[in-house]
Design a protein around this motif. Structure first.
Motif, PDB file in Angstrom:
ATOM      1  N   ASP A 124       0.768  -1.048  -0.011  1.00 34.76           N
ATOM      2  CA  ASP A 124       0.046   0.125   0.012  1.00 34.76           C
ATOM      3  C   ASP A 124       0.873   1.266  -0.059  1.00 34.76           C
ATOM      4  O   ASP A 124       0.244   2.455  -0.192  1.00 34.76           O
ATOM      5  CB  ASP A 124      -0.884  -0.124   1.241  1.00 34.76           C
ATOM      6  N   ARG A 125       2.101   1.198   0.031  1.00 36.28           N
ATOM      7  CA  ARG A 125       2.760   2.232  -0.083  1.00 36.28           C
ATOM      8  C   ARG A 125       2.774   3.183  -1.562  1.00 36.28           C
ATOM      9  O   ARG A 125       2.900   4.224  -1.450  1.00 36.28           O
ATOM     10  CB  ARG A 125       4.385   1.996   0.122  1.00 36.28           C
ATOM     11  N   VAL A 126       2.278   2.507  -2.426  1.00 41.99           N
ATOM     12  CA  VAL A 126       2.226   2.957  -3.733  1.00 41.99           C
ATOM     13  C   VAL A 126       0.666   2.603  -4.375  1.00 41.99           C
ATOM     14  O   VAL A 126       0.598   1.517  -4.372  1.00 41.99           O
ATOM     15  CB  VAL A 126       3.497   2.620  -4.813  1.00 41.99           C
ATOM     16  N   LEU A 127       0.061   3.734  -4.691  1.00 42.81           N
ATOM     17  CA  LEU A 127      -1.078   3.333  -5.210  1.00 42.81           C
ATOM     18  C   LEU A 127      -1.089   4.282  -6.764  1.00 42.81           C
ATOM     19  O   LEU A 127      -0.484   5.246  -6.802  1.00 42.81           O
ATOM     20  CB  LEU A 127      -2.186   4.073  -4.504  1.00 42.81           C
ATOM     21  N   LEU A 128      -1.621   3.573  -7.741  1.00 44.71           N
ATOM     22  CA  LEU A 128      -1.521   4.206  -9.092  1.00 44.71           C
ATOM     23  C   LEU A 128      -2.745   3.998  -9.636  1.00 44.71           C
ATOM     24  O   LEU A 128      -3.465   2.977  -9.623  1.00 44.71           O
ATOM     25  CB  LEU A 128      -0.469   3.369  -9.901  1.00 44.71           C
ATOM     26  N   ALA A 177      12.740  -1.588  -7.564  1.00 44.33           N
ATOM     27  CA  ALA A 177      12.758  -1.644  -5.976  1.00 44.33           C
ATOM     28  C   ALA A 177      12.700  -0.368  -5.306  1.00 44.33           C
ATOM     29  O   ALA A 177      11.818  -0.063  -4.401  1.00 44.33           O
ATOM     30  CB  ALA A 177      13.814  -2.228  -5.609  1.00 44.33           C
ATOM     31  N   GLU A 178      13.550   0.568  -5.670  1.00 40.94           N
ATOM     32  CA  GLU A 178      13.700   1.631  -5.051  1.00 40.94           C
ATOM     33  C   GLU A 178      12.450   2.813  -5.353  1.00 40.94           C
ATOM     34  O   GLU A 178      12.082   3.459  -4.510  1.00 40.94           O
ATOM     35  CB  GLU A 178      15.383   2.452  -5.474  1.00 40.94           C
ATOM     36  N   VAL A 179      12.518   2.958  -6.585  1.00 38.56           N
ATOM     37  CA  VAL A 179      11.437   3.952  -7.041  1.00 38.56           C
ATOM     38  C   VAL A 179      10.044   3.486  -6.829  1.00 38.56           C
ATOM     39  O   VAL A 179       9.110   4.624  -6.482  1.00 38.56           O
ATOM     40  CB  VAL A 179      11.541   4.254  -8.558  1.00 38.56           C
ATOM     41  N   THR A 180       9.728   2.402  -6.566  1.00 39.16           N
ATOM     42  CA  THR A 180       8.384   1.821  -6.109  1.00 39.16           C
ATOM     43  C   THR A 180       8.279   1.579  -4.719  1.00 39.16           C
ATOM     44  O   THR A 180       7.279   0.884  -4.504  1.00 39.16           O
ATOM     45  CB  THR A 180       7.757   0.649  -7.171  1.00 39.16           C
ATOM     46  N   ASN A 181       9.170   2.039  -4.023  1.00 43.66           N
ATOM     47  CA  ASN A 181       8.913   1.920  -2.464  1.00 43.66           C
ATOM     48  C   ASN A 181       9.139   0.667  -1.851  1.00 43.66           C
ATOM     49  O   ASN A 181       8.367   0.165  -0.951  1.00 43.66           O
ATOM     50  CB  ASN A 181       7.747   2.887  -2.130  1.00 43.66           C
ATOM     51  N   GLY A 208      -4.529  10.762 -14.063  1.00 42.94           N
ATOM     52  CA  GLY A 208      -4.194   9.832 -13.220  1.00 42.94           C
ATOM     53  C   GLY A 208      -3.704  10.635 -12.031  1.00 42.94           C
ATOM     54  O   GLY A 208      -3.537  11.785 -11.731  1.00 42.94           O
ATOM     55  N   GLU A 209      -3.259   9.733 -11.115  1.00 38.91           N
ATOM     56  CA  GLU A 209      -2.452   9.998  -9.748  1.00 38.91           C
ATOM     57  C   GLU A 209      -1.934   8.926  -9.447  1.00 38.91           C
ATOM     58  O   GLU A 209      -1.826   7.447  -9.749  1.00 38.91           O
ATOM     59  CB  GLU A 209      -3.657  10.295  -8.761  1.00 38.91           C
ATOM     60  N   VAL A 210      -0.642   9.293  -8.541  1.00 42.27           N
ATOM     61  CA  VAL A 210       0.091   8.240  -8.090  1.00 42.27           C
ATOM     62  C   VAL A 210       0.679   8.513  -6.761  1.00 42.27           C
ATOM     63  O   VAL A 210       0.701  10.018  -6.273  1.00 42.27           O
ATOM     64  CB  VAL A 210       1.352   7.862  -8.969  1.00 42.27           C
ATOM     65  N   ARG A 211       0.633   7.807  -5.886  1.00 39.40           N
ATOM     66  CA  ARG A 211       0.873   8.204  -4.297  1.00 39.40           C
ATOM     67  C   ARG A 211       2.520   7.231  -4.195  1.00 39.40           C
ATOM     68  O   ARG A 211       2.300   6.036  -4.075  1.00 39.40           O
ATOM     69  CB  ARG A 211      -0.229   7.947  -3.389  1.00 39.40           C
ATOM     70  N   GLY A 212       3.354   7.653  -3.255  1.00 36.93           N
ATOM     71  CA  GLY A 212       4.300   7.024  -2.597  1.00 36.93           C
ATOM     72  C   GLY A 212       5.471   6.660  -3.433  1.00 36.93           C
ATOM     73  O   GLY A 212       6.480   5.684  -3.048  1.00 36.93           O
ATOM     74  N   MET A 213       5.800   7.216  -4.668  1.00 34.23           N
ATOM     75  CA  MET A 213       7.024   6.959  -5.465  1.00 34.23           C
ATOM     76  C   MET A 213       8.080   7.698  -4.685  1.00 34.23           C
ATOM     77  O   MET A 213       8.034   8.608  -3.880  1.00 34.23           O
ATOM     78  CB  MET A 213       6.811   7.262  -6.999  1.00 34.23           C
ATOM     79  N   ARG A 214       9.379   7.113  -4.811  1.00 30.81           N
ATOM     80  CA  ARG A 214      10.603   7.575  -4.375  1.00 30.81           C
ATOM     81  C   ARG A 214      11.472   8.203  -5.515  1.00 30.81           C
ATOM     82  O   ARG A 214      11.568   7.533  -6.859  1.00 30.81           O
ATOM     83  CB  ARG A 214      11.167   6.601  -3.663  1.00 30.81           C
ATOM     84  N   THR A 215      12.377   8.845  -5.062  1.00 36.17           N
ATOM     85  CA  THR A 215      13.427   9.495  -6.089  1.00 36.17           C
ATOM     86  C   THR A 215      14.671   9.409  -5.350  1.00 36.17           C
ATOM     87  O   THR A 215      15.034   9.427  -4.182  1.00 36.17           O
ATOM     88  CB  THR A 215      13.113  11.157  -6.430  1.00 36.17           C
ATOM     89  N   ARG A 216      15.837   9.680  -6.309  1.00 33.91           N
ATOM     90  CA  ARG A 216      17.139   9.781  -5.577  1.00 33.91           C
ATOM     91  C   ARG A 216      17.317  11.129  -4.905  1.00 33.91           C
ATOM     92  O   ARG A 216      16.393  12.158  -5.343  1.00 33.91           O
ATOM     93  CB  ARG A 216      18.253   9.893  -6.865  1.00 33.91           C
ATOM     94  N   GLY A 217      17.954  11.137  -3.873  1.00 37.46           N
ATOM     95  CA  GLY A 217      18.123  12.221  -3.198  1.00 37.46           C
ATOM     96  C   GLY A 217      17.266  12.334  -1.743  1.00 37.46           C
ATOM     97  O   GLY A 217      17.523  13.168  -1.180  1.00 37.46           O
ATOM     98  N   GLY A 218      16.590  11.148  -1.465  1.00 34.30           N
ATOM     99  CA  GLY A 218      15.868  11.044  -0.621  1.00 34.30           C
ATOM    100  C   GLY A 218      14.399  11.696  -0.356  1.00 34.30           C
ATOM    101  O   GLY A 218      14.168  12.428   0.604  1.00 34.30           O
ATOM    102  N   TYR A 219      13.522  11.416  -1.307  1.00 33.70           N
ATOM    103  CA  TYR A 219      12.178  12.075  -1.585  1.00 33.70           C
ATOM    104  C   TYR A 219      11.205  11.025  -1.861  1.00 33.70           C
ATOM    105  O   TYR A 219      11.434  10.205  -2.508  1.00 33.70           O
ATOM    106  CB  TYR A 219      12.231  13.356  -2.413  1.00 33.70           C
TER     107      TYR A 219
END
Length: 791
Positions: free
Chosen positions: A300-304, A391-395, A713-724
């Motif tokens: 549930d960390r990522v919803l799309l 792995a990283e980008v989709t939390n 559309g909408e997405v929640r919980g994706m991650r980026t480099r830099g720690g966001y």
């Protein structure tokens, strides 16, 4: 500073205040379902907890669970290095300098390939077979589904006036596979159950009246394995008859299945008995609740949500998955199918890779074979790496951990291999490895085997993990030692070519061939572009990582010298990026590997905003490959989508993600090489993420390759480099708002083609960030959220 314009508050309300509605809607859509049982393995549905997996077929007269445990590999550890290798290394290099690749390959085959040539495969654990007695009438309302959000596979149907239901899941909490069957009418369940591993079983033993066990060994020196099944009933009776568990006239039946090998457990049978005993004592409901809680905590960390403009797309959401897939293949739009495929990739990664397990192999953990294709091993020339791109980008960062555990063992074994084969420092791993972290060349197929870059490429995954998570302890204690070990090998292994550049030799561009102007052809070469690109990325990562330690000044000096000596990117006569060090003839223009675009993805040495000429050459490279039939395997097509996304070619990325679903997935949405390989699933998930959000080149970009087919559309919980962490909502093909959560303080840079308003949570003022293709930065505070909307 300017006043924020009011839209942020409204969109924030939608994304967060109506979160429950969004989650409820996606849960309903995040499932695979069918109106008939699976006839083939590629129609069955997978469950997994990282270590234990099962494929459910869902029949009404019989049921089959094909079982896997991640450490069931044939054979034991072997030191396979050829002791004559180092003595012949200079001869091989001289033949390559002289333009004699075929002669070089003959010597390399004799001296560099291992003794023995191959290692054993990853194997099936076996099957649980069930015969269901007493049903004779017509089956009504059959439905088979896999709930991605719950991690539960279900079967539901009516027969002879009774409703039958099954639930299957693999619990990471209790380390058991659980199957529950129940009927709406009393005493309607009579079953015969057994375990087998045809034709390599060593028999099943009775442990107690409700428990049986199957044990064996995977070859001489191989692991000893055990699988235990315990059946409990409500009403009715369970007993052992021969090697069967027999259930008579029950209302409810619950099966607990545990498996273990001597890879982790000194006593596999004892471990299995403890696990089924503990789970059954806890009870089905509690085991189920804790499984769902554990599963949801990650899923549930990522919803799309992806939406198109055609109303007909809404109809597809209610169709069985196989019919929906066929409808899409006939040319109908279905944005929701891409969202389902995206989440399925995340589900499969959670199911085949968890902290403490082995990494996901060529089939994740789901393999029905004793002798599977390509040994179902860990291929290090693209496939294992692709498995972890999402792995990283989709939390799911913790799902990456098994790779780092493997790297620790590769580093140990690879130090020996580097010394014996090449007389080099550091560590090396070649194009494939196994349960035992074997680092020697595998097989005598020179076009794949003599490639010493597997360890270096995989080491870069530790750097990616750091870039996303910003964990300084991980960098110091785990990532840097592995990266340095891989770099030390390359610094020793490289040699000067005729131009005075430092190149790897011997090596190859994975599995591809070239022809020289003198007419000689081969695969073995000096300094293929991919090797140089990996080396550059690794050396630069080591430089950045080591800046905090003065004791590493000498090593940094070696890295800087090497970087100044590496060949540059070169463009060929057709405007393409060169695959080899020289503009030689390409023998197979549509080859499935496109290794020389490593610098475009997963690295970022080539970008449209920083190196436009090279980006154009990368585009021409892709066009030439596709013009000649490239992208014909599932994983290759997935990599191509990621290339298009990095080039910000949205419609071409969409064309190829559509081709992936139309041509390279099975009815259960498993990726197809052919045959089944799971890297297409993971690569496809990573590709969709890359189309929506990018963070390479020290800047974040929202919707950089959004196709016209996904205007809303909408997405929640994706991650980026830099720690966001990033939430986004968009409409009519344009960003409406992004919500960025900073994990730590510092400068955050965003690339955008239009001006942005940025407002810190709790502030009434907004900062205007001017449009920039290279990115503009502002300072963020750790733990704070920022609302970003276009002007």
């Amino acid at each position: 500073m300017i006043k924020e314009q009011g839209m942020a508050a409204a969109l924030l309300f939608r994304v967060h205040k109506e979160e429950d509605m969004f989650q409820s809607a996606t849960e309903k859509e995040d499932r695979l379902w069918y109106r008939q049982p699976a006839k083939e393995w590629i129609e069955a549905l997978p469950v997994g907890n990282g270590r234990l997996g099962a494929m459910q077929f869902g029949g009404w007269d019989t049921e089959r669970l094909q079982l896997n445990e991640d450490s069931v590999w044939y054979g034991g550890p072997i030191a396979r290095e050829n002791p004559q290798a180092a003595a012949h290394l200079q001869e091989i290099r001289q033949l390559l300098l002289d333009g004699e690749p075929e002669k070089a390959e003959r010597v390399a085959r004799l001296t560099l390939t291992s003794i023995p040539k191959h290692f054993g495969p990853y194997q099936t654990l076996g099957d649980m077979k069930m015969i269901i007695h007493g049903g004779a009438g017509e089956v009504i309302g059959y439905e088979r589904e896999l709930s991605l959000g719950e991690g539960i596979a279900r079967v539901h149907y009516e027969r002879d006036g009774a409703v039958y239901e099954r639930e299957l899941f693999s619990s990471a909490v209790d380390q058991v596979i659980v199957l529950r069957m129940k009927a709406s009418e009393l005493q309607r369940l009579s079953l015969s159950l057994y375990l087998n591993r045809r034709s390599f079983e060593e028999g099943t033993v009775v442990v107690s009246p409700d428990t049986i066990a199957m044990q064996g060994q995977c070859g001489n020196e191989g692991v000893r394995f055990c699988v235990v099944m315990k059946a409990l009933t409500h009403k009715g009776r369970v007993q052992t008859v021969g090697d069967f568990l027999s259930v008579e006239s029950a209302d409810v039946v619950t099966m607990y299945i545990a498996a273990a090998t001597s890879f982790r457990e000194e006593d596999p049978l004892g471990a299995c008995l403890r696990q089924v005993g503990a789970a059954s004592a806890k009870g089905y409901e509690q085991v189920r609740v804790e499984h769902i809680q554990d599963h949801r905590a990650r899923y549930d960390r990522v919803l799309l949500r992806l939406e198109g403009t055609a109303t007909e797309a809404d109809y597809a959401k209610d169709m069985p998955t196989n019919e929906r897939l066929e409808r899409f293949r006939q040319g109908h739009e279905d944005p929701g199918l891409f969202a389902l495929f995206f989440q399925y990739g995340r589900y499969l990664l959670m199911g085949s890779s968890r902290p403490g397990t082995l990494p996901s192999n060529l089939q994740g953990i789901w393999n029905p074979h004793i002798t599977p294709p390509w040994e179902c091993d860990y291929h290090l020339n693209i496939n294992l790496q692709m498995n972890y791109w999402p792995a990283e980008v989709t939390n799911l960062a913790e799902c990456h951990e098994p790779v780092f555990d493997l790297l620790d063992r590769l580093r140990s074994n690879g130090t020996r291999t580097a010394r014996i084969l090449y007389g080099a420092d550091g560590f090396v791993a070649h194009h494939a490895t196994n349960l035992w972290a074997d680092t020697s060349p595998v097989s005598d197929v020179v076009s794949a085997t003599i490639w010493p870059m597997g360890g270096a490429w995989l080491a870069l995954h530790t750097w990616e993990h750091y870039l996303y998570g910003q964990d300084a302890v991980f960098l110091r204690e785990r990532a840097y030692p592995v990266m340095k070990g891989a770099a030390l090998f390359l610094l020793d292994y490289m040699m000067e070519n005729k131009q005075g550049e430092w190149v790897t030799s011997p090596s190859l561009s994975p599995e591809n061939r070239y022809r020289l102007p003198n007419g000689n052809s081969g695969t073995l070469c000096m300094g293929p572009s991919m090797d140089t690109q990996i080396s550059r990325a690794l050396f630069e990562a080591c430089l950045h990582a080591s800046e905090q330690w003065e004791s590493e000044a000498g090593f940094r000096g070696r890295l800087l010298t090497a970087l100044s000596k590496l060949p540059p990117h070169r463009i060929g006569q057709y405007g393409q990026l060169l695959e080899w060090a020289e503009d030689v003839q390409e023998v197979e223009l549509g080859h499935r590997h496109i290794s020389h675009l490593f610098a475009l993805f997963p690295a970022d040495d080539i970008t449209p905003f920083a190196t436009p000429e090279l980006a154009q050459a990368a585009r021409r490279t892709l066009e030439r490959r596709l013009e000649h039939g490239g992208g014909h395997t599932g994983w290759s097509r997935a990599w191509i989508i990621l290339f298009w996304a990095r080039l910000e070619c949205a419609e071409l990325a969409y064309e190829d993600i559509s081709a992936l679903l139309r041509k390279s997935v099975h009815p259960n949405l498993f990726g197809d090489h052919p045959p089944f390989q799971i890297d297409a699933n993971f690569g496809g998930t990573a590709a969709i993420a890359e189309m929506l959000l990018q963070s390479h080149g020290d800047a974040i970009a929202f919707l950089p390759a959004l196709p016209k087919a996904w205007p809303n559309g909408e997405v929640r919980g994706m991650r980026t480099r830099g720690g966001y962490e990033v939430d986004m909502i968009w409409g009519e093909g344009r960003l409406k708002e992004a919500i960025l959560t900073a994990m730590q303080s510092g400068a955050c840079r965003i690339r955008s083609s239009y001006d942005l308003i940025i407002r810190e949570e709790g502030s009434q003022e907004g900062l205007r960030l001017e449009a920039s293709v290279k990115g503009r930065a502002w300072n963020v505070s750790g733990g704070r959220r920022y609302f970003i909307s276009p002007v």
